[in-house]
Scaffold this motif. Sequence first.
Motif, short mmCIF file in Angstrom:
data_model
loop_
_atom_site.label_atom_id
_atom_site.label_comp_id
_atom_site.label_asym_id
_atom_site.label_seq_id
_atom_site.Cartn_x
_atom_site.Cartn_y
_atom_site.Cartn_z
N ARG A 1 -50.16 56.29 39.49
CA ARG A 1 -49.51 57.48 38.99
C ARG A 1 -47.99 57.43 38.83
O ARG A 1 -47.19 57.61 37.93
N VAL A 2 -47.58 56.35 39.88
CA VAL A 2 -45.89 56.03 39.89
C VAL A 2 -45.68 55.33 38.29
O VAL A 2 -44.75 55.65 37.90
N MET A 3 -46.63 54.22 38.28
CA MET A 3 -46.38 53.29 37.04
C MET A 3 -46.56 54.42 35.74
O MET A 3 -45.75 54.19 34.45
N TYR A 4 -47.66 55.32 35.89
CA TYR A 4 -47.92 56.02 34.55
C TYR A 4 -46.55 57.23 34.38
O TYR A 4 -46.24 57.43 33.16
N HIS A 5 -46.08 57.48 35.38
CA HIS A 5 -44.90 58.64 35.48
C HIS A 5 -43.73 57.97 34.89
O HIS A 5 -43.08 58.42 33.80
N ARG A 6 -43.25 56.77 35.20
CA ARG A 6 -42.34 55.87 34.72
C ARG A 6 -42.55 55.74 33.07
O ARG A 6 -41.71 55.59 32.35
N ARG A 7 -43.78 55.41 32.66
CA ARG A 7 -44.07 54.85 31.47
C ARG A 7 -43.83 56.26 30.73
O ARG A 7 -43.37 56.08 29.56
N SER A 8 -44.19 57.33 31.04
CA SER A 8 -44.06 58.74 30.29
C SER A 8 -42.81 58.99 29.96
O SER A 8 -42.38 59.64 29.17
N LYS A 9 -41.73 58.39 30.90
CA LYS A 9 -40.36 58.87 30.78
C LYS A 9 -39.62 57.54 29.73
O LYS A 9 -38.44 57.78 29.87
N PHE A 10 -40.36 56.94 29.50
CA PHE A 10 -39.99 55.82 28.50
C PHE A 10 -39.07 54.99 29.23
O PHE A 10 -38.07 54.27 28.86
N ASN A 11 -39.25 54.80 30.65
CA ASN A 11 -38.37 53.88 31.48
C ASN A 11 -39.50 53.20 32.43
O ASN A 11 -39.41 53.42 33.69
N PRO A 12 -40.43 52.36 31.81
CA PRO A 12 -41.33 51.81 32.73
C PRO A 12 -40.85 50.73 33.67
O PRO A 12 -39.87 50.15 33.76
N LEU A 13 -41.81 50.60 34.82
CA LEU A 13 -41.47 49.44 36.01
C LEU A 13 -42.25 48.37 35.38
O LEU A 13 -43.41 48.54 35.41
#
Length: 264
Positions: free
Chosen positions: A127-139
């Motif tokens: 969920r952390v990875m998907y959240h950061r992807r959704s903000k266009f700032n992926p890990l």
Amino acid sequence: MNHLPEAWGRPRDDIYGAYDHQYVSASNPNQHTTSPVVTGTSVVALKYNGGVVIAADNLASYGSLARFTNVERLKQVGSHTVVGASGDVSDMQFLFDEQLEQLIISEEYQNDGHHLRAKHIYSYLSRVMYHRRSKFNPLWNVLLVAGWDDGKPFLASTDLLGTTFSGPALASGFGAHLAIPLLRRVCPDEAAVANITREQAISVIEECMKVLFYRDARSMNKYSMSIISGEGDKVEIEHRKDIQLKQQSWKFAESIRGYGAQVV
């Protein structure tokens, strides 16, 4: 107007005074990293009858330079889980030292006898990875989560897009191309896990790390390995550091025509 390339369309400073950049600072878009610089390569993991073996080498490459040779990319999270990361090292450190560390502190602070298991850690990370992807700032990482959950071994993966999947044998980085065939030779499906012993799993992982050292230009001959074994609710994690590969001698190359300064 100032028509020099570095200031197209702006008033000339010698006539109108210095340009006030505050007028445009609020409209500049946020920019995020799209090309990691310091990276780690493969993480390899395999289930066996009674646990999981996971390994990753200790090299962090600065582009194509083998710059940092003592970077561990495996981290024990709680008492049931080990997380391995490939990709951007700074994002890995953010996940390991801030996100996961704070998660464990918050959980253990309750002191209620409950401990996060591998599936909980995996659910949180996905969920952390998907959240950061959704903000266009992926890990920029691929994470392998190995551990013990509900009395059986657990192994799953998530990447910078938040894509999630599990399997009996997983690998990231270049290992997804070279190590997976070796792993699936002994573990083609979930049913085969019951026939794999701890010694066989360790041997296969060692063979994968050897192949990756010889074939992946971003790997090295020193790696770390974690062995998660369990029985019922009892879990034991053995972490082996700085394992050195037994390198093959290259003397045979002297007899190959075209190698080095030979008279043909």
